[in-house]
Scaffold this motif. Sequence first.
Motif, PDB file in Angstrom:
ATOM      1  N   THR A  72       0.826  -1.215   0.000  1.00 60.06           N
ATOM      2  CA  THR A  72       0.000   0.000   0.000  1.00 60.06           C
ATOM      3  C   THR A  72       0.860   1.265   0.000  1.00 60.06           C
ATOM      4  OG1 THR A  72      -0.216  -0.372   2.392  1.00 60.06           O
ATOM      5  CG2 THR A  72      -2.067  -1.021   1.010  1.00 60.06           C
ATOM      6  N   PHE A  73       2.039   1.176  -0.559  1.00 61.44           N
ATOM      7  CA  PHE A  73       2.984   2.299  -0.671  1.00 61.44           C
ATOM      8  C   PHE A  73       2.499   3.307  -1.711  1.00 61.44           C
ATOM      9  CE2 PHE A  73       6.319   4.122  -3.292  1.00 61.44           C
ATOM     10  CZ  PHE A  73       7.263   4.599  -2.399  1.00 61.44           C
ATOM     11  N   TYR A  74       2.643   4.601  -1.408  1.00 60.49           N
ATOM     12  CA  TYR A  74       2.518   5.624  -2.445  1.00 60.49           C
ATOM     13  C   TYR A  74       3.497   6.748  -2.142  1.00 60.49           C
ATOM     14  CZ  TYR A  74      -0.445   8.727   0.499  1.00 60.49           C
ATOM     15  OH  TYR A  74      -0.935   9.552   1.481  1.00 60.49           O
ATOM     16  N   ASP A  75       3.928   7.452  -3.186  1.00 60.08           N
ATOM     17  CA  ASP A  75       4.916   8.515  -3.002  1.00 60.08           C
ATOM     18  C   ASP A  75       4.323   9.867  -3.384  1.00 60.08           C
ATOM     19  OD1 ASP A  75       4.896   8.562  -5.787  1.00 60.08           O
ATOM     20  OD2 ASP A  75       6.806   7.511  -5.992  1.00 60.08           O
ATOM     21  N   SER A  76       5.193  10.869  -3.446  1.00 61.60           N
ATOM     22  CA  SER A  76       4.743  12.247  -3.669  1.00 61.60           C
ATOM     23  C   SER A  76       3.996  12.433  -4.979  1.00 61.60           C
ATOM     24  CB  SER A  76       5.948  13.199  -3.632  1.00 61.60           C
ATOM     25  OG  SER A  76       6.624  13.099  -2.400  1.00 61.60           O
ATOM     26  N   SER A  77       4.253  11.582  -5.950  1.00 55.62           N
ATOM     27  CA  SER A  77       3.584  11.728  -7.240  1.00 55.62           C
ATOM     28  C   SER A  77       2.088  11.424  -7.143  1.00 55.62           C
ATOM     29  CB  SER A  77       4.220  10.795  -8.281  1.00 55.62           C
ATOM     30  OG  SER A  77       3.995   9.433  -7.943  1.00 55.62           O
ATOM     31  N   LYS A  78       1.692  10.762  -6.062  1.00 56.07           N
ATOM     32  CA  LYS A  78       0.283  10.422  -5.878  1.00 56.07           C
ATOM     33  C   LYS A  78      -0.325  11.140  -4.674  1.00 56.07           C
ATOM     34  CE  LYS A  78      -0.070   6.210  -8.463  1.00 56.07           C
ATOM     35  NZ  LYS A  78      -0.830   4.944  -8.592  1.00 56.07           N
ATOM     36  N   GLY A  79       0.355  12.164  -4.208  1.00 59.85           N
ATOM     37  CA  GLY A  79      -0.206  12.968  -3.129  1.00 59.85           C
ATOM     38  C   GLY A  79       0.646  12.976  -1.886  1.00 59.85           C
TER      39      GLY A  79
ATOM     40  N   CYS B  82       1.310   5.501   3.133  1.00 60.24           N
ATOM     41  CA  CYS B  82       0.546   4.263   3.013  1.00 60.24           C
ATOM     42  C   CYS B  82      -0.917   4.568   2.732  1.00 60.24           C
ATOM     43  CB  CYS B  82       0.684   3.462   4.310  1.00 60.24           C
ATOM     44  SG  CYS B  82      -0.405   2.007   4.402  1.00 60.24           S
ATOM     45  N   HIS B  83      -1.503   3.887   1.728  1.00 60.12           N
ATOM     46  CA  HIS B  83      -2.918   4.122   1.396  1.00 60.12           C
ATOM     47  C   HIS B  83      -3.814   2.963   1.853  1.00 60.12           C
ATOM     48  CE1 HIS B  83      -3.091   1.328  -2.049  1.00 60.12           C
ATOM     49  NE2 HIS B  83      -1.924   1.816  -2.446  1.00 60.12           N
ATOM     50  N   HIS B  84      -3.410   2.253   2.896  1.00 59.66           N
ATOM     51  CA  HIS B  84      -4.222   1.142   3.386  1.00 59.66           C
ATOM     52  C   HIS B  84      -5.633   1.630   3.730  1.00 59.66           C
ATOM     53  CE1 HIS B  84      -5.554  -2.190   5.987  1.00 59.66           C
ATOM     54  NE2 HIS B  84      -4.655  -2.911   5.337  1.00 59.66           N
ATOM     55  N   GLY B  85      -6.637   0.872   3.273  1.00 57.27           N
ATOM     56  CA  GLY B  85      -8.033   1.248   3.492  1.00 57.27           C
ATOM     57  C   GLY B  85      -8.636   1.984   2.316  1.00 57.27           C
TER      58      GLY B  85
ATOM     59  N   MET C  61       0.463   5.813   8.916  1.00 56.67           N
ATOM     60  CA  MET C  61       1.425   6.297   7.920  1.00 56.67           C
ATOM     61  C   MET C  61       0.747   6.866   6.674  1.00 56.67           C
ATOM     62  SD  MET C  61       4.194   6.167   9.493  1.00 56.67           S
ATOM     63  CE  MET C  61       5.080   6.976   8.159  1.00 56.67           C
ATOM     64  N   TYR C  62      -0.570   7.112   6.743  1.00 58.93           N
ATOM     65  CA  TYR C  62      -1.212   7.876   5.676  1.00 58.93           C
ATOM     66  C   TYR C  62      -0.624   9.282   5.686  1.00 58.93           C
ATOM     67  CZ  TYR C  62      -4.843  10.182   2.911  1.00 58.93           C
ATOM     68  OH  TYR C  62      -5.509  10.915   1.960  1.00 58.93           O
ATOM     69  N   GLY C  63      -0.737   9.997   4.565  1.00 59.44           N
ATOM     70  CA  GLY C  63      -0.045  11.271   4.408  1.00 59.44           C
ATOM     71  C   GLY C  63      -0.594  12.451   5.163  1.00 59.44           C
ATOM     72  N   SER C  64      -1.731  12.330   5.806  1.00 60.56           N
ATOM     73  CA  SER C  64      -2.249  13.391   6.665  1.00 60.56           C
ATOM     74  C   SER C  64      -2.918  12.747   7.873  1.00 60.56           C
ATOM     75  CB  SER C  64      -3.248  14.282   5.909  1.00 60.56           C
ATOM     76  OG  SER C  64      -4.412  13.555   5.566  1.00 60.56           O
TER      77      SER C  64
ATOM     78  N   PHE D 157      -0.139   1.297  13.167  1.00 59.62           N
ATOM     79  CA  PHE D 157       0.329   0.853  11.861  1.00 59.62           C
ATOM     80  C   PHE D 157      -0.639  -0.189  11.310  1.00 59.62           C
ATOM     81  CE2 PHE D 157       4.276   2.237  13.906  1.00 59.62           C
ATOM     82  CZ  PHE D 157       4.853   2.996  12.899  1.00 59.62           C
ATOM     83  N   CYS D 158      -0.852  -0.164  10.008  1.00 56.61           N
ATOM     84  CA  CYS D 158      -1.678  -1.184   9.366  1.00 56.61           C
ATOM     85  C   CYS D 158      -0.894  -2.494   9.296  1.00 56.61           C
ATOM     86  CB  CYS D 158      -2.096  -0.733   7.964  1.00 56.61           C
ATOM     87  SG  CYS D 158      -0.732  -0.739   6.761  1.00 56.61           S
TER      88      CYS D 158
END
Length: 484
Positions: A417-424, A430-433, A454-457, A464-465
């Motif tokens: 469920t990893f995402y980086d700055s290119s996706k927000g 982490c975009h779990h859920g 660890m979601y971005g906000s 932790f998920c």
Amino acid sequence: MTGKKSFECASGKEHTFVVKQAKLIQVEILDGAEDKFLPNNGSQFVNLDRDNKWVDNKSVTSLGRLGFKPKIYVKFDLPGVSEFTLKAIPDGKNPSYTDDEKTRNSLFKFIEEEKTYQTESSGELVISDAFLSVGGKSTFHFEIKDTQGTTLQTKKLETLRKIFVQQIKMTGDAGKSAAGSIGTVESEYKKQGFVIESLPEKTMPEMENIGANDSASYKSAVKKAYQSSDGKKKEPYSLVVGYTSHLAVKTSGRQLSKTNVSVGPGSSAITINVAGPGKTNPAVRTKYLWQEIVSGESWFESASFKDATSGVVTAIDEKYCTAIAVNAANPNASSKVKIDVSKLPRGTGTVTLKVTWVDRMRAGLSFGGSNLICVCTKAWWKNKSSAQQNEVIIHEIGHKIGMVPGGTGKLPDKTDTFYDSSKGHVGTHCHHGIPAGQARYDSATDAALSDCVMYGSTNSHSAFCEHCSVAAKKQDINSGWPAL
């Protein structure tokens, strides 16, 4: 085990005698001294080196519980050189490292293949090069086998990592509203194989906001307080948690206008909406005026009216421009400006307003290249509770230990469920859920669906998920962090 040997004496008569082979009779994990053995299953703080400064007789009870190479004592029942093998055996549900992870980082390995040793002439040996992986919440014992097949096992060791948290709180309002306890931080990291020790607090002068251009002055002020702290003595395994009121980023010179406006005596006031794309997320259009964040700093820059017929431009005084609160519960959150145009010469034309607005509010910051974290006690002009601040501290410490890993360098593999700055958001998160495959993961809907710290906000989750929990357990923090 015994064996028979024969020899012929001077008289020519053959004699047979029994030769006893040495047998493995004792294996122990040393507990800080060569004559002191670990009495029960214990803990091994794999990130701390063998130094007396770490022994506190609480979590760390002896030198033997330090480092990822615990010493092992082996004894045979007879003197002489005897051969044996040793290997580490995982117990329980240890986090599993992939071949790629172990190739990228040798400290993810443990001594899982049998290694051959020989005792000294005394029939004893202290092994000091057997090694465990440096992740946390892994349990191992060592298995030792002699050449006759006798196998003995040591007590079990659970791998842990220790981090020292040095809080530096501000004087003034920011200090009063800083988290009273970081118990939630300690509890969540304990689940991931970390022992968090909170050190006596220090204070620094108040700074109302840490914006994009305030990092250097903030770090300098924190460093001054940090130099005399207990955290300084615990390097490189100390993290500094600093606080401030807001972590707001402003954007100046934003121009807004309204056309075909009738002005002059008797004219009704006009309202201009404060809206425009943000720097990090262009989809966020509503903006809030920069007010009551830093003393003496105003949201107002200028206002004017340009007559459509004559082209004459007339300045509008700030006193005729009023910020309108979104609601009474948060009077400083304003995304509209009411302008009184009745004092202008009569005419029709365009009103232009230039303002400073809040581009974004941050809940916390992890300063790269140092051991510093900053947490705000307010966001969007509202106080953050201790629970909310703990959530942010968990998140920012997560970044310090290597979360969310992208499968590069010495980090664990990329999580599902990893995402980086290119996706927000800035950094890796982490975009779990949240449903996978989206172009971005930073909408209000996404924030409501997210269920990992660890979601971005901030999302009201402090745990932790399932994916991030495993990654946190696997992290290597043996190098610690560079000091301020």
